[in-house]
Structures are given as structure tokens and as C-alpha cells.
Design a protein around this motif. Sequence first.
Motif, PDB file in Angstrom:
ATOM      1  N   ILE A 149       3.753  -3.232   3.636  1.00  0.00           N
ATOM      2  CA  ILE A 149       3.157  -4.351   3.211  1.00  0.00           C
ATOM      3  C   ILE A 149       2.142  -4.647   4.318  1.00  0.00           C
ATOM      4  O   ILE A 149       2.441  -4.834   5.496  1.00  0.00           O
ATOM      5  CB  ILE A 149       4.169  -5.358   3.146  1.00  0.00           C
ATOM      6  CG1 ILE A 149       5.101  -4.898   2.049  1.00  0.00           C
ATOM      7  CG2 ILE A 149       3.615  -6.656   2.864  1.00  0.00           C
ATOM      8  CD1 ILE A 149       6.456  -5.543   2.066  1.00  0.00           C
ATOM      9  N   VAL A 150       1.036  -4.878   3.765  1.00  0.00           N
ATOM     10  CA  VAL A 150      -0.252  -5.101   4.868  1.00  0.00           C
ATOM     11  C   VAL A 150      -0.775  -6.380   4.686  1.00  0.00           C
ATOM     12  O   VAL A 150      -1.028  -6.789   3.499  1.00  0.00           O
ATOM     13  CB  VAL A 150      -1.341  -4.001   4.815  1.00  0.00           C
ATOM     14  CG1 VAL A 150      -2.386  -4.408   5.685  1.00  0.00           C
ATOM     15  CG2 VAL A 150      -0.848  -2.489   5.171  1.00  0.00           C
ATOM     16  N   THR A 201       0.923  -1.119  -0.071  1.00  0.00           N
ATOM     17  CA  THR A 201      -0.213  -0.075  -0.104  1.00  0.00           C
ATOM     18  C   THR A 201       0.823   1.153  -0.012  1.00  0.00           C
ATOM     19  O   THR A 201       1.875   1.355   0.713  1.00  0.00           O
ATOM     20  CB  THR A 201      -0.862   0.086   1.167  1.00  0.00           C
ATOM     21  OG1 THR A 201       0.010  -0.147   2.307  1.00  0.00           O
ATOM     22  CG2 THR A 201      -1.990  -1.082   1.162  1.00  0.00           C
ATOM     23  N   LYS A 202       0.390   2.192  -0.649  1.00  0.00           N
ATOM     24  CA  LYS A 202       1.026   3.528  -0.843  1.00  0.00           C
ATOM     25  C   LYS A 202       0.360   4.530   0.342  1.00  0.00           C
ATOM     26  O   LYS A 202      -0.727   4.283   0.695  1.00  0.00           O
ATOM     27  CB  LYS A 202       0.656   4.227  -2.205  1.00  0.00           C
ATOM     28  CG  LYS A 202       1.785   3.677  -3.177  1.00  0.00           C
ATOM     29  CD  LYS A 202       1.172   4.279  -4.467  1.00  0.00           C
ATOM     30  CE  LYS A 202       2.020   5.397  -4.760  1.00  0.00           C
ATOM     31  NZ  LYS A 202       1.695   5.812  -6.285  1.00  0.00           N
ATOM     32  N   PRO A 203       1.106   5.447   1.045  1.00  0.00           N
ATOM     33  CA  PRO A 203       0.278   6.330   1.965  1.00  0.00           C
ATOM     34  C   PRO A 203      -0.769   7.151   0.963  1.00  0.00           C
ATOM     35  O   PRO A 203       0.119   7.794  -0.123  1.00  0.00           O
ATOM     36  CB  PRO A 203       1.590   6.987   2.612  1.00  0.00           C
ATOM     37  CG  PRO A 203       2.735   6.633   1.518  1.00  0.00           C
ATOM     38  CD  PRO A 203       2.659   5.387   1.019  1.00  0.00           C
TER      39      PRO A 203
END
Length: 105
Positions: free
Chosen positions: A59-60, A48-50
Motif C-alpha cells: 500500500i503506497v 500496488t502489485k510488484p
Amino acid sequence: MAGMKIKKGDQVIVLSGKDKGKTGAVTEARPSDGTVLIEGINVSKRHTKPTKAGEKGGIVDKTMPLNASNVALVTPDGKPSRVGYKIKADGTKVRVLKRTGAELP
């Protein structure tokens, strides 16, 4: 899809795939797709990007949906069972386990 017999909160066992044999509770049922989300099962890494200021990327772990045909309800003794319907004498329709004949809430 004609209708799903698995609902949110049901205890299910995975019948096929990388998590075959694992059990868990359904956290979300999606009848339009014919898929279910099960807590702790079919987890994949998502990069994911902020998006907002101050939010962290990285990484989630994300739970991905499984097809409802690849899961079955679990009987109290831990075996998989198909689900059927029965109409009681008072006219109410209840789900029943095909393996044991037990009614589901």
C-alpha cells in the motif's frame, strides 16, 4: 479549459473538500485537465502489485490531483486570493493577486 492561472511552485490553499483550509506548494500543474497536484494534500492509499522481479508490492501513499477551481493562491498574510493579469508599461504581462494587488513572479 481556457487557461490556468496557477503554476508550479505557487503556494495555494484548498477551498473545498476533505483537505479544506490546508496549504501547500503546487508540485505539478496540468492545464489540459484543469487540475493541480499539491504536496501532502489529497493523499490516498494505492494498492500496488510488484511488477518487476525484486520489486515489492503493498500500500503506497499517492498524491491525487485536485481541480484548480478548488484552490486559491495564498497572500503573505495567509488568506486566499484570486489571480488576475496586468500588462506593465514595458508590455510584459504579469500575474497579480486580486486581494492585495501584489505582483507574482
